[in-house]
Design an enzyme around this catalytic site. Structure first.
Site, PDB file in Angstrom:
ATOM      1  N   SER A   1      -7.776  -4.452   5.573  1.00  0.00           N
ATOM      2  CA  SER A   1      -8.461  -4.207   4.293  1.00  0.00           C
ATOM      3  C   SER A   1      -8.848  -5.499   3.562  1.00  0.00           C
ATOM      4  O   SER A   1      -8.558  -5.654   2.370  1.00  0.00           O
ATOM      5  CB  SER A   1      -7.617  -3.309   3.387  1.00  0.00           C
ATOM      6  OG  SER A   1      -7.310  -2.100   4.032  1.00  0.00           O
TER       7      SER A   1
ATOM      8  N   ASP B   1       0.818  -1.213   0.000  1.00  0.00           N
ATOM      9  CA  ASP B   1       0.000   0.000   0.000  1.00  0.00           C
ATOM     10  C   ASP B   1       0.856   1.269   0.000  1.00  0.00           C
ATOM     11  O   ASP B   1       1.962   1.272   0.535  1.00  0.00           O
ATOM     12  CB  ASP B   1      -0.916  -0.028   1.242  1.00  0.00           C
ATOM     13  CG  ASP B   1      -2.049   0.979   1.122  1.00  0.00           C
ATOM     14  OD1 ASP B   1      -2.370   1.395  -0.006  1.00  0.00           O
ATOM     15  OD2 ASP B   1      -2.616   1.348   2.171  1.00  0.00           O
TER      16      ASP B   1
ATOM     17  N   GLU C   1     -12.323  -4.785  -3.711  1.00  0.00           N
ATOM     18  CA  GLU C   1     -12.856  -3.422  -3.558  1.00  0.00           C
ATOM     19  C   GLU C   1     -12.156  -2.420  -4.491  1.00  0.00           C
ATOM     20  O   GLU C   1     -12.658  -1.317  -4.709  1.00  0.00           O
ATOM     21  CB  GLU C   1     -12.683  -2.938  -2.108  1.00  0.00           C
ATOM     22  CG  GLU C   1     -13.613  -3.600  -1.099  1.00  0.00           C
ATOM     23  CD  GLU C   1     -13.263  -5.050  -0.815  1.00  0.00           C
ATOM     24  OE1 GLU C   1     -12.066  -5.391  -0.789  1.00  0.00           O
ATOM     25  OE2 GLU C   1     -14.194  -5.867  -0.650  1.00  0.00           O
ATOM     26  N   ASN C   2     -10.983  -2.796  -5.026  1.00  0.00           N
ATOM     27  CA  ASN C   2     -10.214  -1.836  -5.822  1.00  0.00           C
ATOM     28  C   ASN C   2     -10.850  -1.525  -7.189  1.00  0.00           C
ATOM     29  O   ASN C   2     -10.433  -0.565  -7.851  1.00  0.00           O
ATOM     30  CB  ASN C   2      -8.763  -2.307  -5.993  1.00  0.00           C
ATOM     31  CG  ASN C   2      -7.912  -2.194  -4.746  1.00  0.00           C
ATOM     32  OD1 ASN C   2      -7.008  -2.986  -4.505  1.00  0.00           O
ATOM     33  ND2 ASN C   2      -8.186  -1.198  -3.906  1.00  0.00           N
TER      34      ASN C   2
HETATM   35  C1  IPE Z   1      -5.394  -2.685   0.195  1.00  0.00           C
HETATM   36  O1  IPE Z   1      -5.088  -1.356  -0.052  1.00  0.00           O
HETATM   37  C2  IPE Z   1      -5.401  -3.456  -1.080  1.00  0.00           C
HETATM   38  C3  IPE Z   1      -4.097  -3.650  -1.700  1.00  0.00           C
HETATM   39  C4  IPE Z   1      -2.954  -3.219  -1.263  1.00  0.00           C
HETATM   40  C5  IPE Z   1      -4.109  -4.421  -2.904  1.00  0.00           C
HETATM   41  P1  IPE Z   1      -6.213  -0.243  -0.234  1.00  0.00           P
HETATM   42  O2  IPE Z   1      -5.509   1.022  -0.479  1.00  0.00           O
HETATM   43  O3  IPE Z   1      -7.204  -0.680  -1.236  1.00  0.00           O
HETATM   44  O4  IPE Z   1      -6.908  -0.259   1.201  1.00  0.00           O
HETATM   45  P2  IPE Z   1      -7.798   0.823   1.936  1.00  0.00           P
HETATM   46  O5  IPE Z   1      -8.839   1.281   0.961  1.00  0.00           O
HETATM   47  O6  IPE Z   1      -6.887   1.936   2.346  1.00  0.00           O
HETATM   48  O7  IPE Z   1      -8.366   0.111   3.123  1.00  0.00           O
HETATM   49  C1  IPE Z   2      -1.726   0.104  -3.253  1.00  0.00           C
HETATM   50  O1  IPE Z   2      -1.459   1.467  -3.289  1.00  0.00           O
HETATM   51  C2  IPE Z   2      -2.025  -0.479  -4.612  1.00  0.00           C
HETATM   52  C3  IPE Z   2      -3.390  -0.973  -4.776  1.00  0.00           C
HETATM   53  C4  IPE Z   2      -4.315  -0.943  -3.866  1.00  0.00           C
HETATM   54  C5  IPE Z   2      -3.732  -1.522  -6.078  1.00  0.00           C
HETATM   55  P1  IPE Z   2      -2.630   2.523  -3.306  1.00  0.00           P
HETATM   56  O2  IPE Z   2      -2.986   2.827  -4.716  1.00  0.00           O
HETATM   57  O3  IPE Z   2      -3.767   2.114  -2.445  1.00  0.00           O
HETATM   58  O4  IPE Z   2      -1.900   3.770  -2.675  1.00  0.00           O
HETATM   59  P2  IPE Z   2      -2.542   4.855  -1.716  1.00  0.00           P
HETATM   60  O5  IPE Z   2      -3.088   4.138  -0.526  1.00  0.00           O
HETATM   61  O6  IPE Z   2      -3.617   5.564  -2.497  1.00  0.00           O
HETATM   62  O7  IPE Z   2      -1.395   5.749  -1.374  1.00  0.00           O
HETATM   63 MG    MG Z   3      -4.137   2.405  -0.471  1.00  0.00          MG
END
Ligand code: IPE
Ligand code: IPE
Ligand code: MG
Length: 259
Positions: free
Chosen positions: A215, A36, A83-84
């Site tokens: 998460s 993350d 959820e992504n």
């Molecule tokens: C968790 O990160 C999912 C991955 C790293 C793949 P997110 O960025 O999606 O989590 P939240 O939304 O902060 O909980």
């Molecule tokens: C994790 O980094 C990658 C995925 C969840 C695919 P993020 O894209 O969530 O990075 P932040 O949390 O917005 O910094």
């Molecule tokens: Mg994130």
């Protein structure tokens, strides 16, 4: 740890070379990593979010290799959650393109992985992922050896609750068709219907980026995991950070409800 090396501005930098890897009195059998902070890394540099994902993918390669070198036998990297999909289409497409590139490269280098004893596996719901990517994932899993020393799981379209719901559905069907008795269902039965069947539960889960939550990552499997959080954003995560997490794990007192 590696040799100490003097750079021109006289700072000291520890380099970890493969012949001089850190040793641990106890190593987790399975480490989960929530990758993350890619978006914030890019934002800090006034770059589009996908640039953070490109850097994050480089960190994944680096830490995956290092973890295997120090002797961790099972690793799960959280790459994309169920959820992504809520993210802007442009960002989702960029992440899918990175999977495509990584998988194509992994396919081309399959002999190298075989030699290193690394098997790539994918956990998550493949039904939501673009067909060509699923094709690459299936192909890589088919050609991977079962005899490898290290299992590297990549969680793509993975959600812990989704995984448990799928397991419950499959078990319910077995009961319905008389293939299983209700009284046979115990904690191990559920484990056997998860993507991680046959793998140890994660002893250690690492989450960089300052967020202190799971998460939806390995929800059933993480019941007794040790959690290690760091403020470092994933693209900046180094081998030294990974060693810090393992050192803290060495000193954790795991009681599992006992004394
Ligand atoms: C968790 O990160 C999912 C991955 C790293 C793949 P997110 O960025 O999606 O989590 P939240 O939304 O902060 O909980
Ligand atoms: C994790 O980094 C990658 C995925 C969840 C695919 P993020 O894209 O969530 O990075 P932040 O949390 O917005 O910094
Ligand atoms: Mg994130």
């Amino acid at each position: 740890m590696g040799s100490v090396f003097c750079c021109p501005n006289s700072c000291l930098r520890q380099i970890m070379d493969k012949n001089n890897l850190p040793k641990f009195s106890v190593l987790p059998k399975h480490v989960g990593i929530i990758m993350d902070g890619n978006g914030r890394w890019a934002k800090q540099r006034n770059l589009p979010r996908y640039k953070g994902h490109i850097e994050g993918a480089k960190t994944f390669r680096k830490i995956g290799e290092f973890a295997a070198d120090v002797g961790v036998k099972c690793l799960t990297f959280y790459a994309f959650s169920t959820e992504n999909w809520k993210r802007p289409q442009e960002e989702v497409n960029a992440i899918m393109e990175l999977f495509r590139e990584y998988l194509t490269e992994a396919d081309e280098r399959s002999a190298e992985n075989e030699e290193k004893g690394i098997t790539l596996k994918f956990i998550g719901d493949k039904s939501g992922i673009p067909e060509d990517i699923v094709g690459l994932m299936n192909h890589i899993e088919q050609i991977s050896s079962d005899k490898s020393k290290v299992v590297l799981n990549i969680a793509i379209n993975y959600g812990g609750r989704h995984e448990i719901a799928n397991a419950v559905r499959t078990i319910a069907e077995k009961v319905k068709y008389g293939e299983m008795e209700v009284s046979d269902i115990d904690e191990d039965t559920i484990s056997d219907y998860l993507y991680t069947k046959g793998m140890p539960d994660p002893d250690l889960i690492i989450r960089p980026s300052g967020e202190c939550r799971l998460s939806n990552f390995l929800t059933y499997q993480s019941a007794y995991s040790e959690l290690w959080f760091s403020d470092v954003l994933w693209p900046d995560f180094t081998e030294e950070d990974f060693v810090k997490a393992l050192r803290e794990f060495e000193n954790r007192n795991r009681r599992f409800g006992g004394v």
